[in-house]
Scaffold this motif. Sequence first.
Motif, PDB file in Angstrom:
ATOM      1  N   GLU A  24      95.027  20.472  13.338  1.00  0.00           N
ATOM      2  CA  GLU A  24      94.945  21.186  12.072  1.00  0.00           C
ATOM      3  C   GLU A  24      94.563  22.645  12.301  1.00  0.00           C
ATOM      4  O   GLU A  24      95.076  23.542  11.648  1.00  0.00           O
ATOM      5  N   GLU A  25      93.658  22.884  13.261  1.00  0.00           N
ATOM      6  CA  GLU A  25      93.227  24.250  13.563  1.00  0.00           C
ATOM      7  C   GLU A  25      94.400  25.096  14.034  1.00  0.00           C
ATOM      8  O   GLU A  25      94.509  26.262  13.703  1.00  0.00           O
ATOM      9  N   GLU A  26      95.293  24.492  14.790  1.00  0.00           N
ATOM     10  CA  GLU A  26      96.448  25.234  15.300  1.00  0.00           C
ATOM     11  C   GLU A  26      97.389  25.643  14.184  1.00  0.00           C
ATOM     12  O   GLU A  26      97.865  26.761  14.128  1.00  0.00           O
ATOM     13  N   GLY A  27      97.688  24.698  13.271  1.00  0.00           N
ATOM     14  CA  GLY A  27      98.692  24.958  12.251  1.00  0.00           C
ATOM     15  C   GLY A  27      98.143  25.528  10.974  1.00  0.00           C
ATOM     16  O   GLY A  27      98.868  26.131  10.206  1.00  0.00           O
ATOM     17  N   GLY A  28      96.869  25.306  10.729  1.00  0.00           N
ATOM     18  CA  GLY A  28      96.273  25.812   9.504  1.00  0.00           C
ATOM     19  C   GLY A  28      96.645  25.012   8.272  1.00  0.00           C
ATOM     20  O   GLY A  28      96.255  25.346   7.181  1.00  0.00           O
ATOM     21  N   ASP A  29      97.423  23.937   8.421  1.00  0.00           N
ATOM     22  CA  ASP A  29      97.805  23.116   7.278  1.00  0.00           C
ATOM     23  C   ASP A  29      96.662  22.181   6.915  1.00  0.00           C
ATOM     24  O   ASP A  29      95.754  21.944   7.702  1.00  0.00           O
ATOM     25  N   ASP A  30      96.747  21.623   5.724  1.00  0.00           N
ATOM     26  CA  ASP A  30      95.738  20.646   5.325  1.00  0.00           C
ATOM     27  C   ASP A  30      95.788  19.417   6.222  1.00  0.00           C
ATOM     28  O   ASP A  30      94.781  18.809   6.519  1.00  0.00           O
ATOM     29  N   PHE A  31      96.995  19.018   6.642  1.00  0.00           N
ATOM     30  CA  PHE A  31      97.132  17.882   7.542  1.00  0.00           C
ATOM     31  C   PHE A  31      98.338  18.106   8.434  1.00  0.00           C
ATOM     32  O   PHE A  31      99.379  18.544   7.984  1.00  0.00           O
ATOM     33  N   VAL A  32      98.161  17.798   9.688  1.00  0.00           N
ATOM     34  CA  VAL A  32      99.241  17.915  10.655  1.00  0.00           C
ATOM     35  C   VAL A  32      99.362  16.588  11.374  1.00  0.00           C
ATOM     36  O   VAL A  32      98.377  16.067  11.879  1.00  0.00           O
ATOM     37  N   ASP A  33     100.570  16.016  11.403  1.00  0.00           N
ATOM     38  CA  ASP A  33     100.762  14.785  12.163  1.00  0.00           C
ATOM     39  C   ASP A  33     100.538  15.060  13.632  1.00  0.00           C
ATOM     40  O   ASP A  33     100.977  16.083  14.159  1.00  0.00           O
ATOM     41  N   LEU A  34      99.854  14.133  14.295  1.00  0.00           N
ATOM     42  CA  LEU A  34      99.701  14.251  15.733  1.00  0.00           C
ATOM     43  C   LEU A  34     101.063  14.046  16.376  1.00  0.00           C
ATOM     44  O   LEU A  34     101.858  13.249  15.906  1.00  0.00           O
ATOM     45  N   PRO A  35     101.342  14.740  17.456  1.00  0.00           N
ATOM     46  CA  PRO A  35     102.614  14.514  18.128  1.00  0.00           C
ATOM     47  C   PRO A  35     102.602  13.154  18.811  1.00  0.00           C
ATOM     48  O   PRO A  35     101.547  12.591  19.075  1.00  0.00           O
ATOM     49  N   PRO A  97      99.416  -5.808  23.551  1.00  0.00           N
ATOM     50  CA  PRO A  97      98.024  -5.329  23.527  1.00  0.00           C
ATOM     51  C   PRO A  97      97.765  -4.143  24.454  1.00  0.00           C
ATOM     52  O   PRO A  97      96.898  -3.321  24.176  1.00  0.00           O
ATOM     53  N   GLU A  98      98.536  -4.029  25.514  1.00  0.00           N
ATOM     54  CA  GLU A  98      98.357  -2.905  26.440  1.00  0.00           C
ATOM     55  C   GLU A  98      98.792  -1.583  25.820  1.00  0.00           C
ATOM     56  O   GLU A  98      98.418  -0.527  26.307  1.00  0.00           O
ATOM     57  N   HIS A  99      99.561  -1.636  24.741  1.00  0.00           N
ATOM     58  CA  HIS A  99     100.081  -0.417  24.114  1.00  0.00           C
ATOM     59  C   HIS A  99      99.395  -0.095  22.786  1.00  0.00           C
ATOM     60  O   HIS A  99      99.753   0.884  22.132  1.00  0.00           O
ATOM     61  N   ILE A 100      98.421  -0.896  22.399  1.00  0.00           N
ATOM     62  CA  ILE A 100      97.778  -0.689  21.097  1.00  0.00           C
ATOM     63  C   ILE A 100      97.065   0.658  21.026  1.00  0.00           C
ATOM     64  O   ILE A 100      97.168   1.361  20.016  1.00  0.00           O
ATOM     65  N   ALA A 101      96.361   1.059  22.063  1.00  0.00           N
ATOM     66  CA  ALA A 101      95.657   2.351  22.021  1.00  0.00           C
ATOM     67  C   ALA A 101      96.643   3.487  21.772  1.00  0.00           C
ATOM     68  O   ALA A 101      96.409   4.341  20.912  1.00  0.00           O
ATOM     69  N   ASP A 102      97.741   3.504  22.508  1.00  0.00           N
ATOM     70  CA  ASP A 102      98.737   4.562  22.314  1.00  0.00           C
ATOM     71  C   ASP A 102      99.370   4.483  20.926  1.00  0.00           C
ATOM     72  O   ASP A 102      99.596   5.505  20.280  1.00  0.00           O
ATOM     73  N   TYR A 103      99.645   3.273  20.470  1.00  0.00           N
ATOM     74  CA  TYR A 103     100.210   3.097  19.132  1.00  0.00           C
ATOM     75  C   TYR A 103      99.284   3.710  18.087  1.00  0.00           C
ATOM     76  O   TYR A 103      99.717   4.464  17.222  1.00  0.00           O
ATOM     77  N   LEU A 104      98.002   3.387  18.179  1.00  0.00           N
ATOM     78  CA  LEU A 104      97.042   3.891  17.201  1.00  0.00           C
ATOM     79  C   LEU A 104      96.875   5.410  17.301  1.00  0.00           C
ATOM     80  O   LEU A 104      96.839   6.095  16.280  1.00  0.00           O
ATOM     81  N   ILE A 105      96.770   5.922  18.504  1.00  0.00           N
ATOM     82  CA  ILE A 105      96.563   7.361  18.685  1.00  0.00           C
ATOM     83  C   ILE A 105      97.743   8.156  18.133  1.00  0.00           C
ATOM     84  O   ILE A 105      97.578   9.250  17.606  1.00  0.00           O
ATOM     85  N   ASN A 106      98.930   7.585  18.207  1.00  0.00           N
ATOM     86  CA  ASN A 106     100.118   8.260  17.693  1.00  0.00           C
ATOM     87  C   ASN A 106     100.260   8.145  16.182  1.00  0.00           C
ATOM     88  O   ASN A 106     101.195   8.687  15.603  1.00  0.00           O
ATOM     89  N   MET A 107      99.333   7.449  15.536  1.00  0.00           N
ATOM     90  CA  MET A 107      99.332   7.315  14.090  1.00  0.00           C
ATOM     91  C   MET A 107      98.590   8.537  13.537  1.00  0.00           C
ATOM     92  O   MET A 107      97.368   8.617  13.612  1.00  0.00           O
TER      93      MET A 107
END
Length: 133
Positions: A24-35, A97-107
């Motif tokens: 958010e700091e980079e874009g200055g928008d109210d919300f920015v989707d994580l890449p 289950p091995e991919h859950i952390a990445d799945y969540l972080i990309n949300m």
Amino acid sequence: MLQIAVEKVCDVIIKALALNSSYEEEGGDDFVDLPVIDDEMEFSEKEDDRYIELRRVINKFNIEEKQDLVALAWIGRGSFGADEWEDALAEVDNINPEHIADYLINMGQLGDYLEEGLSELGYSSEEFETGIR
């Protein structure tokens, strides 16, 4: 119902909101989707530390706790209702289950979704609001 302590969910919420705030700091928008995160992405040191810490925290959880996080996030974003908890958990079984952390972080709105999911399940915001915002 929950196989994960609310305090653990709150820890993830705090870390997810911190990670998202760096974008958010980079874009200055109210919300920015994580890449979408992949191994070849380059982060600033601050972002990298936040990403690594969030991933580390989630990966320390057992399978049931990770699955609860996903189901909570889905309830928080409206994919399932609070009365569809068991359906959400059944759907989580389709995620390795091995991919859950990445799945969540990309949300992109993970912290907000988890916070809303807890509220939808009847947990008082007073239980976790003090450390989050």
